[in-house]
Motif scaffolding. Structure first.
Motif, PDB file in Angstrom:
ATOM      1  N   PRO A 137       2.026 -20.871  -0.169  1.00  0.00           N
ATOM      2  CA  PRO A 137       1.847 -22.027  -1.106  1.00  0.00           C
ATOM      3  C   PRO A 137       0.867 -21.954  -2.097  1.00  0.00           C
ATOM      4  CG  PRO A 137       1.097 -22.614   1.044  1.00  0.00           C
ATOM      5  CD  PRO A 137       1.522 -21.249   1.058  1.00  0.00           C
ATOM      6  N   PHE A 138      -0.228 -21.221  -2.128  1.00  0.00           N
ATOM      7  CA  PHE A 138      -0.842 -21.110  -3.124  1.00  0.00           C
ATOM      8  C   PHE A 138      -0.503 -20.248  -4.430  1.00  0.00           C
ATOM      9  CE2 PHE A 138      -2.137 -17.712   0.074  1.00  0.00           C
ATOM     10  CZ  PHE A 138      -1.969 -16.765  -0.608  1.00  0.00           C
ATOM     11  N   LEU A 139       0.625 -19.692  -4.393  1.00  0.00           N
ATOM     12  CA  LEU A 139       1.413 -18.990  -5.231  1.00  0.00           C
ATOM     13  C   LEU A 139       2.267 -20.135  -6.259  1.00  0.00           C
ATOM     14  CD1 LEU A 139       2.341 -15.770  -3.574  1.00  0.00           C
ATOM     15  CD2 LEU A 139       0.314 -16.296  -4.848  1.00  0.00           C
ATOM     16  N   PRO A 140       1.732 -20.337  -7.384  1.00  0.00           N
ATOM     17  CA  PRO A 140       2.338 -21.414  -8.091  1.00  0.00           C
ATOM     18  C   PRO A 140       3.726 -21.085  -8.420  1.00  0.00           C
ATOM     19  CG  PRO A 140       0.474 -20.954  -9.110  1.00  0.00           C
ATOM     20  CD  PRO A 140       0.595 -19.910  -7.876  1.00  0.00           C
ATOM     21  N   GLY A 141       4.756 -21.957  -7.951  1.00  0.00           N
ATOM     22  CA  GLY A 141       6.252 -21.870  -8.422  1.00  0.00           C
ATOM     23  C   GLY A 141       6.838 -20.943  -7.538  1.00  0.00           C
ATOM     24  N   ALA A 142       6.387 -19.875  -6.635  1.00  0.00           N
ATOM     25  CA  ALA A 142       7.026 -19.026  -5.882  1.00  0.00           C
ATOM     26  C   ALA A 142       8.009 -19.882  -4.874  1.00  0.00           C
ATOM     27  CB  ALA A 142       5.958 -18.250  -4.890  1.00  0.00           C
ATOM     28  N   LEU A 143       7.756 -20.762  -4.171  1.00  0.00           N
ATOM     29  CA  LEU A 143       8.521 -21.326  -3.128  1.00  0.00           C
ATOM     30  C   LEU A 143       9.920 -21.761  -3.959  1.00  0.00           C
ATOM     31  CD1 LEU A 143       9.442 -22.088  -0.157  1.00  0.00           C
ATOM     32  CD2 LEU A 143       8.020 -24.184  -0.816  1.00  0.00           C
ATOM     33  N   GLU A 144       9.633 -22.386  -4.880  1.00  0.00           N
ATOM     34  CA  GLU A 144      10.757 -23.303  -5.763  1.00  0.00           C
ATOM     35  C   GLU A 144      11.636 -22.100  -6.425  1.00  0.00           C
ATOM     36  OE1 GLU A 144       7.466 -23.814  -6.029  1.00  0.00           O
ATOM     37  OE2 GLU A 144       7.261 -25.758  -5.035  1.00  0.00           O
ATOM     38  N   PHE A 145      10.842 -20.998  -6.714  1.00  0.00           N
ATOM     39  CA  PHE A 145      11.785 -19.601  -7.587  1.00  0.00           C
ATOM     40  C   PHE A 145      12.617 -19.088  -6.355  1.00  0.00           C
ATOM     41  CE2 PHE A 145      12.455 -15.385  -8.159  1.00  0.00           C
ATOM     42  CZ  PHE A 145      12.837 -15.250  -9.675  1.00  0.00           C
ATOM     43  N   TRP A 146      12.140 -18.972  -5.275  1.00  0.00           N
ATOM     44  CA  TRP A 146      13.134 -18.201  -4.375  1.00  0.00           C
ATOM     45  C   TRP A 146      14.107 -19.231  -3.721  1.00  0.00           C
ATOM     46  CZ3 TRP A 146      13.489 -13.556  -4.861  1.00  0.00           C
ATOM     47  CH2 TRP A 146      12.130 -12.899  -5.255  1.00  0.00           C
ATOM     48  N   GLN A 147      13.660 -20.504  -3.689  1.00  0.00           N
ATOM     49  CA  GLN A 147      14.781 -21.493  -3.139  1.00  0.00           C
ATOM     50  C   GLN A 147      15.818 -21.601  -4.026  1.00  0.00           C
ATOM     51  OE1 GLN A 147      12.075 -24.839  -2.299  1.00  0.00           O
ATOM     52  NE2 GLN A 147      12.487 -24.626  -0.217  1.00  0.00           N
ATOM     53  N   GLY A 148      15.508 -21.564  -5.320  1.00  0.00           N
ATOM     54  CA  GLY A 148      16.699 -21.600  -6.333  1.00  0.00           C
ATOM     55  C   GLY A 148      17.495 -20.353  -6.452  1.00  0.00           C
ATOM     56  N   LYS A 149      16.985 -19.309  -5.950  1.00  0.00           N
ATOM     57  CA  LYS A 149      17.900 -18.071  -5.822  1.00  0.00           C
ATOM     58  C   LYS A 149      18.685 -18.008  -4.565  1.00  0.00           C
ATOM     59  CE  LYS A 149      15.997 -17.123  -9.635  1.00  0.00           C
ATOM     60  NZ  LYS A 149      16.434 -18.077 -10.688  1.00  0.00           N
ATOM     61  N   GLY A 150      18.653 -19.251  -3.525  1.00  0.00           N
ATOM     62  CA  GLY A 150      19.421 -19.250  -2.338  1.00  0.00           C
ATOM     63  C   GLY A 150      18.677 -18.818  -1.035  1.00  0.00           C
ATOM     64  N   PHE A 151      17.300 -18.647  -1.173  1.00  0.00           N
ATOM     65  CA  PHE A 151      16.583 -18.636  -0.099  1.00  0.00           C
ATOM     66  C   PHE A 151      16.345 -19.637   0.704  1.00  0.00           C
ATOM     67  CE2 PHE A 151      15.797 -14.336  -2.023  1.00  0.00           C
ATOM     68  CZ  PHE A 151      15.348 -13.525  -0.850  1.00  0.00           C
ATOM     69  N   ALA A 152      16.213 -19.693   1.987  1.00  0.00           N
ATOM     70  CA  ALA A 152      16.025 -20.835   2.844  1.00  0.00           C
ATOM     71  C   ALA A 152      14.984 -20.635   3.748  1.00  0.00           C
ATOM     72  CB  ALA A 152      17.352 -21.218   3.939  1.00  0.00           C
ATOM     73  N   VAL A 153      13.973 -21.620   3.851  1.00  0.00           N
ATOM     74  CA  VAL A 153      12.690 -21.366   4.840  1.00  0.00           C
ATOM     75  C   VAL A 153      13.139 -21.286   6.107  1.00  0.00           C
ATOM     76  CG1 VAL A 153      10.886 -22.497   5.389  1.00  0.00           C
ATOM     77  CG2 VAL A 153      11.357 -22.672   3.070  1.00  0.00           C
ATOM     78  N   LEU A 154      12.668 -20.272   6.755  1.00  0.00           N
ATOM     79  CA  LEU A 154      12.876 -19.989   8.172  1.00  0.00           C
ATOM     80  C   LEU A 154      11.798 -20.763   9.059  1.00  0.00           C
ATOM     81  CD1 LEU A 154      13.844 -16.207   8.324  1.00  0.00           C
ATOM     82  CD2 LEU A 154      15.427 -18.287   8.587  1.00  0.00           C
TER      83      LEU A 154
END
Length: 181
Positions: A137-154
């Motif tokens: 979470p300390f990497l700005p925008g990383a979670l949102e970037f990957w979710q936008g590419k179809g990744f789901a949180v496990l």
């Protein structure tokens, strides 16, 4: 793959053949992203064994080259090694997406998307079924970037230092046209 991200620059995305091509960029990016959490002197295991991991062991790395600035971005995947016991992918063909770094001057201009598209197409063409990665979470925008590419949180770990977020993206199989008889 070559793409134009602005009128004044031309970016080329190419497979990395030798670690020396990207070593300085990767070291600088890692320290910039992770700060005091990592040592600038330490070399990650996958890079210590670059040839085995990215050239002969089922992994692949790409670098984005700016004609004026040199390497300005990277992305890679390597076979997932099962090191997180809580994650079970069963018999699926799984690789871990690693080393997505983009130089600050190139952020928010489509370079990460272009690197991702290169990796995704290659993985899919080579029979990969699941892309795994972890972010923080300390990497700005990383979670949102990957979710936008179809990744789901496990899973989200409660570790106070890293707070690792494990993610996956299921790739559809490549459908090949029937061979005429």
């Amino acid at each position: 793959m070559t793409l134009s991200l602005s009128l004044s620059h031309l970016i080329s995305i190419q497979p990395v053949e030798r670690l020396q091509e990207v070593d300085g960029f990767l070291r600088d990016a890692r320290v910039q992203m992770f700060g005091a959490r990592v040592s600038a002197q330490d070399t990650a295991a996958d890079l210590l064994h670059f040839e085995q991991v990215y050239r002969g062991g089922g992994g692949r790395m790409w670098a984005a080259h700016d004609a004026q600035r040199g390497v300005v971005g990277s992305i890679a995947y390597r076979p997932y090694d099962g090191r997180f016991a809580q994650l079970d992918f069963g018999p699926l063909a799984v690789v871990e997406v690693v080393r997505l770094f983009v130089a600050p001057v190139w952020r928010r201009q489509g370079l990460a998307q272009a690197l991702w598209a290169t990796l995704q197409a290659h993985a899919q063409a080579h029979g990969v079924e699941v892309l795994y990665l972890h972010t923080h979470p300390f990497l700005p925008g990383a979670l949102e970037f990957w979710q936008g590419k179809g990744f789901a949180v496990l899973q989200r770990e409660a570790d106070p230092v890293w707070q690792t977020i494990h993610m996956q993206c299921l790739l559809p199989p490549v459908l090949h046209a029937p061979v005429p008889t």
